[in-house]
Motif scaffolding. Sequence first.
Motif, short mmCIF file in Angstrom:
data_model
loop_
_atom_site.label_atom_id
_atom_site.label_comp_id
_atom_site.label_asym_id
_atom_site.label_seq_id
_atom_site.Cartn_x
_atom_site.Cartn_y
_atom_site.Cartn_z
N ASN A 1 0.81 -1.22 0.00
CA ASN A 1 0.00 0.00 0.00
C ASN A 1 0.84 1.27 0.00
OD1 ASN A 1 -2.46 -1.38 0.00
ND2 ASN A 1 -2.53 -1.49 2.23
N ILE A 2 2.15 1.15 0.20
CA ILE A 2 3.00 2.35 0.25
C ILE A 2 2.99 3.08 -1.09
CG2 ILE A 2 5.34 3.20 0.63
CD1 ILE A 2 3.97 2.21 3.14
N SER A 3 3.05 2.33 -2.18
CA SER A 3 3.04 2.98 -3.49
C SER A 3 1.73 3.72 -3.73
CB SER A 3 3.27 1.93 -4.58
OG SER A 3 2.26 0.92 -4.52
N VAL A 4 0.62 3.17 -3.22
CA VAL A 4 -0.67 3.85 -3.37
C VAL A 4 -0.69 5.13 -2.54
CG1 VAL A 4 -3.17 3.59 -3.09
CG2 VAL A 4 -1.78 1.62 -3.74
N ILE A 5 -0.11 5.09 -1.37
CA ILE A 5 -0.05 6.27 -0.50
C ILE A 5 0.82 7.36 -1.13
CG2 ILE A 5 0.77 7.11 1.74
CD1 ILE A 5 -0.12 4.46 2.94
N LEU A 6 1.92 6.93 -1.78
CA LEU A 6 2.84 7.91 -2.37
C LEU A 6 2.25 8.58 -3.59
CD1 LEU A 6 6.24 6.02 -2.02
CD2 LEU A 6 5.30 7.83 -0.57
N GLU A 7 1.20 8.03 -4.17
CA GLU A 7 0.55 8.68 -5.30
C GLU A 7 -0.20 9.94 -4.86
OE1 GLU A 7 -1.93 5.75 -7.06
OE2 GLU A 7 -0.27 4.55 -7.85
N SER B 1 10.29 2.42 5.14
CA SER B 1 10.76 1.04 4.99
C SER B 1 10.97 0.65 3.53
CB SER B 1 9.77 0.08 5.65
OG SER B 1 8.51 0.14 5.01
N THR B 2 10.48 1.45 2.58
CA THR B 2 10.64 1.14 1.15
C THR B 2 11.54 2.19 0.49
OG1 THR B 2 8.66 2.42 0.54
CG2 THR B 2 8.34 0.10 1.11
N PRO B 3 12.26 1.81 -0.56
CA PRO B 3 13.14 2.79 -1.23
C PRO B 3 12.37 4.00 -1.78
CG PRO B 3 13.68 0.55 -1.92
CD PRO B 3 12.42 0.45 -1.13
N ARG C 1 11.55 6.36 1.09
CA ARG C 1 12.69 7.18 1.53
C ARG C 1 12.96 8.31 0.54
NH1 ARG C 1 14.45 1.92 2.85
NH2 ARG C 1 15.64 1.72 0.91
N LYS C 2 12.81 8.00 -0.74
CA LYS C 2 13.02 9.05 -1.74
C LYS C 2 11.96 10.13 -1.63
CE LYS C 2 13.54 9.67 -6.73
NZ LYS C 2 13.53 8.99 -8.07
N ALA C 3 10.72 9.73 -1.35
CA ALA C 3 9.65 10.71 -1.21
C ALA C 3 9.88 11.62 -0.02
CB ALA C 3 8.30 9.99 -1.10
N ILE D 1 13.35 7.02 11.86
CA ILE D 1 13.28 7.45 10.46
C ILE D 1 14.64 7.95 9.98
CG2 ILE D 1 12.21 9.12 8.89
CD1 ILE D 1 9.74 9.06 10.79
N LEU D 2 15.28 8.78 10.79
CA LEU D 2 16.59 9.32 10.41
C LEU D 2 17.65 8.23 10.38
CD1 LEU D 2 16.44 12.60 12.51
CD2 LEU D 2 16.34 12.43 10.01
N MET D 3 17.55 7.24 11.28
CA MET D 3 18.53 6.15 11.30
C MET D 3 18.44 5.32 10.02
SD MET D 3 18.86 3.03 14.03
CE MET D 3 17.32 2.31 13.44
N VAL D 4 17.22 4.99 9.59
CA VAL D 4 17.06 4.21 8.36
C VAL D 4 17.57 4.99 7.16
CG1 VAL D 4 15.36 3.13 6.84
CG2 VAL D 4 15.13 2.89 9.31
#
Length: 493
Positions: free
Chosen positions: A273-279, A308-310, A313-315, A345-348
């Motif tokens: 669902n992360i990709s759907v949220i990033l839309e 947790s997904t690449p 993190r880019k977003a 979040i900053l550590m990842v």
Amino acid sequence: MAKCERNDVGSLVLNRAAGGGSFRLFSSFSGATFRKKVFAFVRCGGSRNFREDEAPLPLAPEPAQERSEPRRKGSEKLSELLRNSCEGWSEEDGSAEETKRKIDAFEEVKRVVRDLQVGGGVRKSEAAVEVRRRAKEDLEARTTLAMLGAIPPLVGMLDSEDQEYQIAALYALLNLGIGNDENKAAIVKAGAIHKMLKLIESPNEPLNSAVSEAVVANFLGLSALDSNKPIVGSSGAVPFLVRALKNLDKKSSSQAMQDSLRALYNLSILPLNISVILETDLVSFLLSTLGDMEVSERILSILSNVVSTPEGRKAISTVPDAFPILIDVLNWNDSPGCQEKASYILMVMAHKSYGDRHAMIDGGIVSSLLELSLLGSTLAQNRASRILECLRVDKGKQISENYGGSIGSAGVSAPICGSSSSSVDPNLCSKGALEEEEDMMSEEKKAVKQLVQQSLQNNMRRIVKRANLPQDFVPSDHFKALTSSSTSKSLPF
């Protein structure tokens, strides 16, 4: 055998003599007759009256003493049996009443479900309200109603154009799913998700705030089940939840906004669902709204799932001022939960991206991490140490690259110049690099020393406040000298 005769002995008088202690027995018959009567009385048991013409009864073979004990035991068993029977009758009466009450309640539930299935108009709406009432706090009623088939007609009521029907059905479905995973799965299987989305996307009428809040509440409950997360996430519910959270039309209540945030958190647990949220623009909106202590921890929880997904993190890294905002959260000493999630979040991101580490250094993360490693919770301290370790490794690589570049340039330039005097001394080069390293280390030491002094001064202010001293109290020069010469070992941690 002698015949048992009727007992007509008559009255016996026991009289005490006037002079001595002797007794006289007077009788209305002679001594022989008396003896005969007594003998017949003993032989016949002495407990029954017999007529003179009755046939003689045989004597019992066992003695009277042996015969009396079995009779006593039998009477005890009979009394015990009667007592148990009475108790059983009372228990059966109580259980019968309880059974009758349950049967009546079950028949009432069947009537309600029947009204949902075959009723119409006001009767069906009242049945939905009754289902909502019964399922609100009774787990057994939720199971019974679902087993009797209450879910399909309630889902079918969502097709009605009457908003009262819709609201009654939505809240009945909401209560049926509370604490019951089987009902949650059955509601989704009956097609409730698409019908709910159809309600909020209807072009015919403007969206009713009551219907919108009921749909948000249902999405929150249904998204709590893991098997429902991919269905809800791919159905198109995420954009609606984001709109309800942003409250652009100023119609959503605070409860609806919190429910939207919690539903988005449930959906973000599933990586699909992360990709759907990033839309959507959810990430930038969440970062811009950090600051409210009531919702900040929930916002950081969503960002912790996104990171947790690449692509997540880019977003986050592409949002302007994302790192300064997260670094500022590290200084929220009143909210250790927020500190722990922001440090995660900053550590990842520091572990995964070299560019993000440089952006963190530019945002002034080092001093915040040093303070967090001293004053934060155990989990926050460990995460701060991990981030500092990543930054320290980068700094070591940079120094080693500077060493190699200086030495390599010296070795190549000497033959080109053709003069031995123009060559660079390797010892001088290494000495300059060491001085640069000492300068960088001294900057870190200065930062730690400044942090220690600030911590000591803050502690002194707290002590002054506890002592009820004037607010304009100024520490003496002796105290300032003490803090300036103190080390981290003097900290009361």
